[in-house]
Design an enzyme around this catalytic site. Structure first.
Site, PDB file in Angstrom:
ATOM      1  N   ASP A  69      -9.686  -1.011   9.464  1.00  0.00           N
ATOM      2  CA  ASP A  69      -9.974   0.261   8.813  1.00  0.00           C
ATOM      3  C   ASP A  69     -10.978   0.109   7.672  1.00  0.00           C
ATOM      4  OD1 ASP A  69      -8.383   1.662  10.499  1.00  0.00           O
ATOM      5  OD2 ASP A  69      -6.822   2.150   9.035  1.00  0.00           O
ATOM      6  N   GLY A  70     -10.914  -1.004   6.935  1.00  0.00           N
ATOM      7  CA  GLY A  70     -11.852  -1.208   5.826  1.00  0.00           C
ATOM      8  C   GLY A  70     -13.294  -1.256   6.302  1.00  0.00           C
ATOM      9  N   ASP A 139      -9.697   7.074  -0.437  1.00  0.00           N
ATOM     10  CA  ASP A 139      -9.222   7.408  -1.778  1.00  0.00           C
ATOM     11  C   ASP A 139     -10.077   6.760  -2.852  1.00  0.00           C
ATOM     12  OD1 ASP A 139      -8.333   4.639  -1.933  1.00  0.00           O
ATOM     13  OD2 ASP A 139      -6.553   5.222  -0.846  1.00  0.00           O
ATOM     14  N   ARG A 166       0.348   9.207 -17.446  1.00  0.00           N
ATOM     15  CA  ARG A 166       0.542   7.913 -18.115  1.00  0.00           C
ATOM     16  C   ARG A 166       1.229   7.038 -17.071  1.00  0.00           C
ATOM     17  NH1 ARG A 166       0.995   6.230 -23.584  1.00  0.00           N
ATOM     18  NH2 ARG A 166       2.347   4.415 -23.861  1.00  0.00           N
ATOM     19  N   SER A 182      -2.032   6.152  -1.580  1.00  0.00           N
ATOM     20  CA  SER A 182      -1.252   7.300  -2.043  1.00  0.00           C
ATOM     21  C   SER A 182       0.166   7.266  -1.498  1.00  0.00           C
ATOM     22  CB  SER A 182      -1.958   8.604  -1.641  1.00  0.00           C
ATOM     23  OG  SER A 182      -1.189   9.732  -2.009  1.00  0.00           O
ATOM     24  N   ALA A 203       3.993   4.618 -10.426  1.00  0.00           N
ATOM     25  CA  ALA A 203       4.859   4.198 -11.533  1.00  0.00           C
ATOM     26  C   ALA A 203       4.582   5.012 -12.799  1.00  0.00           C
ATOM     27  CB  ALA A 203       4.682   2.703 -11.810  1.00  0.00           C
TER      28      ALA A 203
END
Length: 307
Positions: A69-70, A139, A166, A182, A203
């Site tokens: 995919d890259g 993304d 944050r 994502s 996170a």
């Protein structure tokens, strides 16, 4: 554009010589020319022409991406200003964009040159990163550098400020990219048939803690605050900027920026269902069985214990 010339896009590090040999043999038998980027001159036979990147995209009728995919994403990014059909050939592991396995390649090339295929249009994110233009088909992400603080950034949509993040990382994705970074950060899986922009924090410590799904018409602006730690900027998984502690990223959605060749859309969809099942999607055992090749299903039937 030379309709008899096909371009090769190679995985940057993996050995693609066996697949290149298949393509070169097919091209010689069908009177087709092959071209590659100048940087890859020493990885291909002498019969393959080496061209600067821009000239390569302008001259060829289609690109053959050899990798995962890259590599496919890199091929799509190279054609964003001059879209050309891109055929993906597997050299990677788990891929969602690449369709063709090496044994299928000669037939796939026949169909490519006879235009016996469908085109799957892909949208991208057109991004202004502190004054530098870049595009992302999966993304764009802001990522904290370990030991140097968190990513702290404000979100504005169409000029209206919505709040702040944050977090360890902040990912903005297309529907295609929703299965990548994502998703790993807890974002939703978005159908590739949908037009949307997804903003997902990884996170989160404070501020916006859930994914935000926006329309393709809305313009997104992420701006680092003075108390943010230095962040790296990744585009489709590749580092675009090592570290920055100030500035803004403006993101707009660009429809139909890339063209992916599909030879068997139904089978491709079934393969992706199987790949998604490996990511813990709740497919039933009978659904998984149906996605296996017929020979595998027959072997399983013979092994089942009678009840």
């Amino acid at each position: 554009m030379d309709r008899s010339l096909l371009g090769l896009v190679l995985h940057p590090t993996r050995d693609a010589s066996e697949i290149i040999a298949i393509v070169a043999d097919w091209a010689a038998r069908h009177g087709k020319g092959l071209a590659v980027r100048e940087e890859d001159r020493d990885r291909v036979p002498a019969s393959v022409e080496a061209l600067p990147q821009d000239e390569l995209v302008n001259r060829v009728s289609a690109l053959i991406s050899i990798g995962g995919d890259g590599t496919m994403l890199g091929a799509l990014r190279s054609t964003v200003d001059n879209p050309k059909p891109v055929l993906g050939v597997h050299l990677g592991r788990l891929g969602f964009l690449v369709e063709v396995e090496p044994p299928e390649l000669p037939e796939a090339l026949d169909r490519l040159t006879h235009k016996n295929f469908t085109v799957e249009a892909h949208s991208c994110l057109a991004c202004d990163v502190c004054g530098d233009d870049v595009v992302a088909f999966n993304d764009i992400a802001l990522i904290r550098r370990p030991g140097t603080g968190l990513v702290i950034a404000t979100l504005a949509v169409d000029g209206q400020r919505y709040g702040y993040y944050r977090c360890d990382a902040l990912v903005v994705s297309t529907p295609t990219g929703s299965t990548a970074y994502s998703y790993a950060a807890g974002g939703p899986l978005v159908s590739p048939a949908t037009q949307a922009v997804v903003v997902t924090p990884s996170a989160p410590m404070a501020g916006i803690s859930r994914s935000v799904v926006l329309s393709p018409e809305e313009k997104v602006r992420l701006e680092l605050t003075p108390d943010s730690g230095p962040v790296a900027v990744e585009v489709d998984g590749r580092v675009f900027r090592e570290a920055t502690s100030e500035g803004a990223i403006d993101i707009t959605y660009r429809r139909e920026a890339g063209m992916v060749v599909r030879l068997d859309p139904r089978r491709y969809q079934e393969r992706n269902q199987l790949k998604l099942s490996l990511m813990d999607l709740p497919l039933l055992p009978d659904q998984l069985r149906e996605l296996l090749p017929q020979t595998f299903r027959e072997q399983l039937d013979r092994r089942e214990i009678p009840r």
